[in-house]
Design a protein around this motif. Sequence first.
Motif, PDB file in Angstrom:
ATOM      1  N   ALA A 102      90.054  17.149 -29.084  1.00 15.69           N
ATOM      2  CA  ALA A 102      89.436  17.001 -27.762  1.00 15.69           C
ATOM      3  C   ALA A 102      88.896  15.586 -27.563  1.00 15.69           C
ATOM      4  CB  ALA A 102      88.308  18.021 -27.595  1.00 15.69           C
ATOM      5  N   LEU A 103      88.248  15.058 -28.591  1.00 16.28           N
ATOM      6  CA  LEU A 103      87.682  13.715 -28.493  1.00 16.28           C
ATOM      7  C   LEU A 103      88.778  12.675 -28.315  1.00 16.28           C
ATOM      8  CD1 LEU A 103      85.212  11.855 -28.699  1.00 16.28           C
ATOM      9  CD2 LEU A 103      85.508  11.866 -31.183  1.00 16.28           C
ATOM     10  N   MET A 104      89.809  12.734 -29.163  1.00 15.45           N
ATOM     11  CA  MET A 104      90.878  11.744 -29.085  1.00 15.45           C
ATOM     12  C   MET A 104      91.724  11.942 -27.829  1.00 15.45           C
ATOM     13  SD  MET A 104      92.130  11.223 -33.047  1.00 15.45           S
ATOM     14  CE  MET A 104      92.419  12.979 -33.356  1.00 15.45           C
ATOM     15  N   GLY A 105      91.909  13.191 -27.402  1.00 18.81           N
ATOM     16  CA  GLY A 105      92.702  13.437 -26.197  1.00 18.81           C
ATOM     17  C   GLY A 105      92.062  12.854 -24.958  1.00 18.81           C
ATOM     18  N   VAL A 106      90.764  13.068 -24.800  1.00 25.55           N
ATOM     19  CA  VAL A 106      90.052  12.513 -23.641  1.00 25.55           C
ATOM     20  C   VAL A 106      90.041  10.991 -23.699  1.00 25.55           C
ATOM     21  CG1 VAL A 106      87.788  12.323 -22.537  1.00 25.55           C
ATOM     22  CG2 VAL A 106      88.631  14.560 -23.270  1.00 25.55           C
ATOM     23  N   ALA A 107      89.760  10.442 -24.891  1.00 30.91           N
ATOM     24  CA  ALA A 107      89.724   8.987 -25.031  1.00 30.91           C
ATOM     25  C   ALA A 107      91.097   8.375 -24.778  1.00 30.91           C
ATOM     26  CB  ALA A 107      89.233   8.619 -26.432  1.00 30.91           C
ATOM     27  N   TRP A 108      92.146   9.029 -25.265  1.00 30.43           N
ATOM     28  CA  TRP A 108      93.506   8.518 -25.078  1.00 30.43           C
ATOM     29  C   TRP A 108      93.904   8.543 -23.602  1.00 30.43           C
ATOM     30  CZ3 TRP A 108      98.228  10.762 -23.557  1.00 30.43           C
ATOM     31  CH2 TRP A 108      99.368  10.013 -23.867  1.00 30.43           C
ATOM     32  N   THR A 109      93.579   9.619 -22.917  1.00 30.07           N
ATOM     33  CA  THR A 109      93.916   9.724 -21.499  1.00 30.07           C
ATOM     34  C   THR A 109      93.148   8.704 -20.666  1.00 30.07           C
ATOM     35  OG1 THR A 109      94.337  12.101 -21.774  1.00 30.07           O
ATOM     36  CG2 THR A 109      94.010  11.285 -19.530  1.00 30.07           C
ATOM     37  N   MET A 110      91.856   8.573 -20.935  1.00 33.33           N
ATOM     38  CA  MET A 110      91.047   7.610 -20.197  1.00 33.33           C
ATOM     39  C   MET A 110      91.516   6.187 -20.431  1.00 33.33           C
ATOM     40  SD  MET A 110      87.184   9.147 -20.649  1.00 33.33           S
ATOM     41  CE  MET A 110      86.489   7.651 -19.926  1.00 33.33           C
ATOM     42  N   SER A 111      91.823   5.860 -21.681  1.00 34.58           N
ATOM     43  CA  SER A 111      92.257   4.498 -21.994  1.00 34.58           C
ATOM     44  C   SER A 111      93.577   4.173 -21.315  1.00 34.58           C
ATOM     45  CB  SER A 111      92.373   4.315 -23.512  1.00 34.58           C
ATOM     46  OG  SER A 111      93.382   5.156 -24.042  1.00 34.58           O
ATOM     47  N   GLY A 112      94.496   5.149 -21.266  1.00 33.90           N
ATOM     48  CA  GLY A 112      95.786   4.895 -20.639  1.00 33.90           C
ATOM     49  C   GLY A 112      95.700   4.753 -19.131  1.00 33.90           C
ATOM     50  N   VAL A 113      95.061   5.704 -18.480  1.00 33.56           N
ATOM     51  CA  VAL A 113      95.003   5.701 -17.015  1.00 33.56           C
ATOM     52  C   VAL A 113      94.133   4.555 -16.502  1.00 33.56           C
ATOM     53  CG1 VAL A 113      94.301   7.013 -14.981  1.00 33.56           C
ATOM     54  CG2 VAL A 113      95.437   8.176 -16.884  1.00 33.56           C
ATOM     55  N   LEU A 114      92.903   4.474 -17.004  1.00 35.79           N
ATOM     56  CA  LEU A 114      91.997   3.424 -16.536  1.00 35.79           C
ATOM     57  C   LEU A 114      92.490   2.035 -16.936  1.00 35.79           C
ATOM     58  CD1 LEU A 114      88.482   5.016 -17.178  1.00 35.79           C
ATOM     59  CD2 LEU A 114      89.776   4.901 -15.045  1.00 35.79           C
ATOM     60  N   GLY A 115      93.034   1.930 -18.159  1.00 29.66           N
ATOM     61  CA  GLY A 115      93.529   0.640 -18.611  1.00 29.66           C
ATOM     62  C   GLY A 115      94.664   0.125 -17.748  1.00 29.66           C
ATOM     63  N   TYR A 116      95.595   1.018 -17.399  1.00 33.16           N
ATOM     64  CA  TYR A 116      96.717   0.588 -16.561  1.00 33.16           C
ATOM     65  C   TYR A 116      96.247   0.208 -15.163  1.00 33.16           C
ATOM     66  CZ  TYR A 116     101.246   0.571 -14.241  1.00 33.16           C
ATOM     67  OH  TYR A 116     102.345   0.198 -13.530  1.00 33.16           O
ATOM     68  N   LEU A 117      95.376   1.017 -14.582  1.00 30.21           N
ATOM     69  CA  LEU A 117      94.881   0.716 -13.236  1.00 30.21           C
ATOM     70  C   LEU A 117      94.105  -0.596 -13.214  1.00 30.21           C
ATOM     71  CD1 LEU A 117      93.709   4.249 -12.036  1.00 30.21           C
ATOM     72  CD2 LEU A 117      95.808   3.029 -11.422  1.00 30.21           C
ATOM     73  N   LEU A 118      93.275  -0.823 -14.226  1.00 32.84           N
ATOM     74  CA  LEU A 118      92.512  -2.082 -14.275  1.00 32.84           C
ATOM     75  C   LEU A 118      93.441  -3.269 -14.484  1.00 32.84           C
ATOM     76  CD1 LEU A 118      89.375  -1.093 -16.397  1.00 32.84           C
ATOM     77  CD2 LEU A 118      89.484  -1.512 -13.938  1.00 32.84           C
ATOM     78  N   GLY A 119      94.475  -3.100 -15.313  1.00 35.68           N
ATOM     79  CA  GLY A 119      95.411  -4.190 -15.532  1.00 35.68           C
ATOM     80  C   GLY A 119      96.183  -4.549 -14.274  1.00 35.68           C
ATOM     81  N   VAL A 120      96.628  -3.539 -13.542  1.00 34.46           N
ATOM     82  CA  VAL A 120      97.341  -3.794 -12.285  1.00 34.46           C
ATOM     83  C   VAL A 120      96.410  -4.450 -11.267  1.00 34.46           C
ATOM     84  CG1 VAL A 120      98.465  -2.679 -10.332  1.00 34.46           C
ATOM     85  CG2 VAL A 120      99.022  -1.960 -12.654  1.00 34.46           C
ATOM     86  N   THR A 121      95.175  -3.964 -11.200  1.00 35.14           N
ATOM     87  CA  THR A 121      94.206  -4.550 -10.266  1.00 35.14           C
ATOM     88  C   THR A 121      93.940  -6.014 -10.584  1.00 35.14           C
ATOM     89  OG1 THR A 121      93.138  -2.381  -9.980  1.00 35.14           O
ATOM     90  CG2 THR A 121      91.876  -4.337  -9.339  1.00 35.14           C
ATOM     91  N   ALA A 122      93.783  -6.324 -11.872  1.00 34.12           N
ATOM     92  CA  ALA A 122      93.522  -7.714 -12.262  1.00 34.12           C
ATOM     93  C   ALA A 122      94.705  -8.611 -11.935  1.00 34.12           C
ATOM     94  CB  ALA A 122      93.210  -7.774 -13.759  1.00 34.12           C
TER      95      ALA A 122
END
Length: 322
Positions: A102-122
């Motif tokens: 559960a811990l790694m799944g939530v962290a993995w999902t957040m890192s992927g989705v938020l990371g991609y959106l922030l990278g595209v925004t930047a």
Amino acid sequence: MPRLLLLRVLRLATLLIGVSVLAFALVHNSPIDPIQAYIGANVDITDEQLARLREQWGLDRSPIEQYLAWAREMIQGNFGTSTLYEAPVIDVMGARFGASLALMGVAWTMSGVLGYLLGVTAATHRGRLADRLISWYSYTLSATPTFWLGIVFLVVFSVWLGWFPVGLAGPQGVPAEDVTFAQRLHHFVLPSITLSAVGVANIAMHTREKMTDVLNSDYVAFARARGESDWQIFRNHGFRNSVVPAVTLQFAYFAELFGGSVLAETVFSYPGLGSTLTEAALGGDVPLLLGIVLVSAVFVFTGNLIADVVNAAIDPRIRSRA
């Protein structure tokens, strides 16, 4: 496809053998004596009892004999018995696997989705305030150790502000079956944010660079000349060219994710596989340590395999090379 599958299976088998041999050698040559770690400060035990205990655990045999005996049991599906918990290793790992997943799944999902959106925004706001803030966050967090970030979050949000509990997966002294979902979630927030923060930074930084290359390409300049909007350029050109490296990095992040989970769970005393791995290493619990190491190796291998499959599904050029 059958040939590729066979090669993957052989690669996984050699990986597990190599990892188990290396882990066993490191534990065997560590200064921690499993017997002393087990009995603790009990000075009343006799030499005969020590010898009997070493014989019971198989520590009176040579390292090669110990490893081969463990490997034979593993082939038959027996992970052995944990010396610390005095229970089958598979049961100990099973009781803690859900919490870590559960811990790694939530962290993995957040890192992927938020990371991609922030990278595209930047990338789409290159040189502006949003780009500078995201770049500062990415470069700062990617160079920050997970355990140090966890300690900072503990001090700020648990000690100073008192918003979250200091650690554990539930209130101290409350039986696990009596802990409510809201209480578990309250204890879950800080470890998951700690583990995902670094992953978000890495994905955002790589996505920003790749998207910037796409936006500066000749075919995007031609698309702008034809009158395509920013959304059309992202949909037709930016997404496919930027998501493939992001997906590859995201699944390759499995190795760092498990390593970061070990540190985060230790800092927050979170009862998962990571903190159990630390206990097994410090307590000289070889069966439990090797069991968790093998599970982590399969976990990382599976991430890399899924990355190859997803990339092949997204990019036809990868399918043709395969």
